[in-house]
Design a protein around this motif. Structure first.
Motif, PDB file in Angstrom:
ATOM      1  N   GLY A  19       0.811  -1.218   0.000  1.00 45.56           N
ATOM      2  CA  GLY A  19       0.000   0.000   0.000  1.00 45.56           C
ATOM      3  C   GLY A  19       0.840   1.262   0.000  1.00 45.56           C
ATOM      4  N   GLY A  20       2.080   1.164   0.518  1.00 41.84           N
ATOM      5  CA  GLY A  20       2.992   2.304   0.478  1.00 41.84           C
ATOM      6  C   GLY A  20       3.382   2.656  -0.942  1.00 41.84           C
ATOM      7  N   LEU A  21       3.517   1.631  -1.797  1.00 40.74           N
ATOM      8  CA  LEU A  21       3.798   1.885  -3.215  1.00 40.74           C
ATOM      9  C   LEU A  21       2.616   2.593  -3.875  1.00 40.74           C
ATOM     10  N   VAL A  22       1.400   2.130  -3.553  1.00 44.16           N
ATOM     11  CA  VAL A  22       0.198   2.746  -4.132  1.00 44.16           C
ATOM     12  C   VAL A  22       0.064   4.195  -3.658  1.00 44.16           C
ATOM     13  N   ALA A  23       0.229   4.414  -2.355  1.00 42.04           N
ATOM     14  CA  ALA A  23       0.106   5.773  -1.805  1.00 42.04           C
ATOM     15  C   ALA A  23       1.172   6.703  -2.378  1.00 42.04           C
ATOM     16  N   SER A  24       2.389   6.188  -2.552  1.00 41.63           N
ATOM     17  CA  SER A  24       3.467   7.005  -3.133  1.00 41.63           C
ATOM     18  C   SER A  24       3.166   7.348  -4.584  1.00 41.63           C
ATOM     19  N   GLN A  25       2.599   6.401  -5.304  1.00 38.25           N
ATOM     20  CA  GLN A  25       2.219   6.654  -6.696  1.00 38.25           C
ATOM     21  C   GLN A  25       1.158   7.747  -6.771  1.00 38.25           C
ATOM     22  N   ILE A  26       0.201   7.713  -5.834  1.00 34.43           N
ATOM     23  CA  ILE A  26      -0.839   8.744  -5.778  1.00 34.43           C
ATOM     24  C   ILE A  26      -0.205  10.112  -5.521  1.00 34.43           C
ATOM     25  N   ALA A  27       0.725  10.179  -4.562  1.00 34.58           N
ATOM     26  CA  ALA A  27       1.375  11.451  -4.234  1.00 34.58           C
ATOM     27  C   ALA A  27       2.183  11.983  -5.413  1.00 34.58           C
ATOM     28  N   PHE A  28       2.751  11.079  -6.207  1.00 35.19           N
ATOM     29  CA  PHE A  28       3.531  11.478  -7.372  1.00 35.19           C
ATOM     30  C   PHE A  28       2.627  11.941  -8.516  1.00 35.19           C
ATOM     31  N   GLN A  29       1.562  11.178  -8.785  1.00 35.97           N
ATOM     32  CA  GLN A  29       0.679  11.485  -9.911  1.00 35.97           C
ATOM     33  C   GLN A  29      -0.282  12.629  -9.629  1.00 35.97           C
ATOM     34  N   PHE A  30      -0.747  12.721  -8.371  1.00 38.17           N
ATOM     35  CA  PHE A  30      -1.816  13.664  -8.040  1.00 38.17           C
ATOM     36  C   PHE A  30      -1.468  14.483  -6.791  1.00 38.17           C
ATOM     37  N   PRO A  31      -0.353  15.229  -6.815  1.00 38.94           N
ATOM     38  CA  PRO A  31       0.065  15.944  -5.601  1.00 38.94           C
ATOM     39  C   PRO A  31      -0.983  16.939  -5.091  1.00 38.94           C
ATOM     40  N   GLU A  32      -1.803  17.470  -6.011  1.00 38.62           N
ATOM     41  CA  GLU A  32      -2.821  18.442  -5.603  1.00 38.62           C
ATOM     42  C   GLU A  32      -3.919  17.791  -4.754  1.00 38.62           C
ATOM     43  N   MET A  33      -4.012  16.449  -4.781  1.00 38.90           N
ATOM     44  CA  MET A  33      -5.028  15.733  -4.006  1.00 38.90           C
ATOM     45  C   MET A  33      -4.452  15.114  -2.734  1.00 38.90           C
ATOM     46  N   VAL A  34      -3.177  15.390  -2.466  1.00 43.35           N
ATOM     47  CA  VAL A  34      -2.504  14.744  -1.330  1.00 43.35           C
ATOM     48  C   VAL A  34      -1.982  15.806  -0.363  1.00 43.35           C
ATOM     49  N   LYS A  35      -2.557  15.836   0.841  1.00 44.30           N
ATOM     50  CA  LYS A  35      -2.108  16.768   1.878  1.00 44.30           C
ATOM     51  C   LYS A  35      -0.803  16.302   2.519  1.00 44.30           C
ATOM     52  N   GLY A  36      -0.613  14.993   2.545  1.00 42.57           N
ATOM     53  CA  GLY A  36       0.589  14.412   3.124  1.00 42.57           C
ATOM     54  C   GLY A  36       0.617  12.928   2.804  1.00 42.57           C
ATOM     55  N   LEU A  37       1.818  12.360   2.816  1.00 48.10           N
ATOM     56  CA  LEU A  37       2.018  10.948   2.505  1.00 48.10           C
ATOM     57  C   LEU A  37       2.674  10.269   3.693  1.00 48.10           C
ATOM     58  N   VAL A  38       2.098   9.134   4.117  1.00 51.36           N
ATOM     59  CA  VAL A  38       2.694   8.319   5.180  1.00 51.36           C
ATOM     60  C   VAL A  38       2.922   6.919   4.623  1.00 51.36           C
ATOM     61  N   THR A  39       4.175   6.464   4.623  1.00 56.88           N
ATOM     62  CA  THR A  39       4.464   5.078   4.234  1.00 56.88           C
ATOM     63  C   THR A  39       4.808   4.295   5.495  1.00 56.88           C
ATOM     64  N   VAL A  40       4.227   3.111   5.618  1.00 57.10           N
ATOM     65  CA  VAL A  40       4.384   2.292   6.820  1.00 57.10           C
ATOM     66  C   VAL A  40       5.016   0.957   6.432  1.00 57.10           C
ATOM     67  N   ALA A  41       6.166   0.648   7.032  1.00 55.22           N
ATOM     68  CA  ALA A  41       6.859  -0.616   6.746  1.00 55.22           C
ATOM     69  C   ALA A  41       6.911  -0.849   5.243  1.00 55.22           C
ATOM     70  N   SER A  42       7.337   0.187   4.537  1.00 57.07           N
ATOM     71  CA  SER A  42       7.371   0.130   3.075  1.00 57.07           C
ATOM     72  C   SER A  42       8.734   0.601   2.581  1.00 57.07           C
ATOM     73  N   THR A  43       8.966   0.396   1.313  1.00 57.29           N
ATOM     74  CA  THR A  43      10.240   0.744   0.689  1.00 57.29           C
ATOM     75  C   THR A  43       9.965   1.024  -0.784  1.00 57.29           C
ATOM     76  N   PRO A  44      10.704   1.926  -1.413  1.00 57.20           N
ATOM     77  CA  PRO A  44      10.433   2.194  -2.828  1.00 57.20           C
ATOM     78  C   PRO A  44      10.752   1.029  -3.749  1.00 57.20           C
ATOM     79  N   TYR A  45      11.503   0.043  -3.236  1.00 57.11           N
ATOM     80  CA  TYR A  45      11.835  -1.132  -4.036  1.00 57.11           C
ATOM     81  C   TYR A  45      12.019  -2.305  -3.076  1.00 57.11           C
ATOM     82  N   PHE A  46      11.207  -3.351  -3.242  1.00 63.47           N
ATOM     83  CA  PHE A  46      11.150  -4.415  -2.243  1.00 63.47           C
ATOM     84  C   PHE A  46      12.176  -5.520  -2.439  1.00 63.47           C
TER      85      PHE A  46
END
Length: 259
Positions: free
Chosen positions: A86-113
């Motif tokens: 879910g951290g990958l999905v949330a990060s993708q949202i923050a990258f694609q749609f920054p205007e819709m994201v007030k803040g991003l929290v990744t939990v036990a996640s990494t940009p590459y697993f």
């Protein structure tokens, strides 16, 4: 156009959208939602093919398409919190749609697993084993994954039982969906994307995590030097289960300061 995703919402205030990890569903957030619903608007949303969205088929089934569909469903600026996959999905949202994201929290996640020569992660053959097991016994595969997630926690058995009880409120995803989404853990590499994300970012780790090793943390520090991080000492891969109080306090403090 794919069918609209189902979401659940409770509480009022700053919206927090919770995105679950691989093999599980939004039921896993129940203890956290109960803790925070009096301070924030808590929104849970299942990845297409999981939980409440079991019957929703996306084509193509890509992380970019899932991100787009989630943002269109939530339809308001929010904090996006993603656990593990879910951290990958949330990060993708923050990258694609920054205007819709007030803040991003990744939990036990990494940009590459996946583990590589200069990058700590999951051994590729472990993920390949899960692919093979999915064709034989879905429930056993998920159970094995739960055991790896809880590994390192001071209360492993309680953590596994609680997560299992929470997610079994919903039907199991298909082997097809599990196989496709498992491929995200193998193939998605967001190291470049993460460095370009412009919204406030909090990264939460469990010090005892067996899937996202703590050796990856300083490498991500370099990618996103302006982000904040919390390392929960006695937590493994599901810190919102094993250390709920510390976890929710960390989230609340960060949101009140930054968002």
């Amino acid at each position: 156009m794919a069918e609209m995703l189902k979401i659940a919402s409770i509480g009022a205030g700053t919206p927090i959208v919770l995105i679950h990890g691989w093999g599980l569903n939004s039921g896993v957030w129940q203890p956290m939602v109960e803790q925070l619903q009096h301070q924030f608007k808590m929104i849970t949303i299942d990845i297409p093919g999981y939980g409440e969205n079991l019957d929703i088929e996306l084509s193509p089934y890509t992380i970019e398409h899932i991100a787009q569909h989630m943002v269109e469903t939530v339809a308001e600026p929010a904090i996006y919190l993603g656990w593990s996959l879910g951290g990958l999905v949330a990060s993708q949202i923050a990258f694609q749609f920054p205007e819709m994201v007030k803040g991003l929290v990744t939990v036990a996640s990494t940009p590459y697993f996946v583990k590589q020569q200069n990058w700590p992660g999951i051994e590729a053959n472990v993920l390949q084993l899960f692919h093979r097991q999915l064709n034989q016994d879905i429930k056993k595969t998920i159970d094995n994954f739960l055991k790896i997630q809880a590994m390192g926690s001071p209360h492993v058995r309680q953590d596994i039982k609680l997560i299992r009880d929470l997610v079994m409120q919903y039907p199991m995803p298909s082997a097809y969906t599990l196989d496709l989404s498992l491929s995200f853990l193998e193939q998605v590499d967001q190291r470049q994307i993460l460095a370009e994300i412009s919204v406030p970012l909090l990264r939460i780790y469990g010090k005892l995590d067996g899937l996202v090793p703590k050796a990856v943390i300083p490498l991500v520090d370099k990618l996103v030097p302006n982000s904040e991080k919390v390392i929960i000492e006695r937590a493994s891969h599901a810190p919102f289960i094993s250390e709920l109080k510390v976890f929710t306090e960390s989230i609340t403090q960060w949101i009140n300061e930054c968002c």
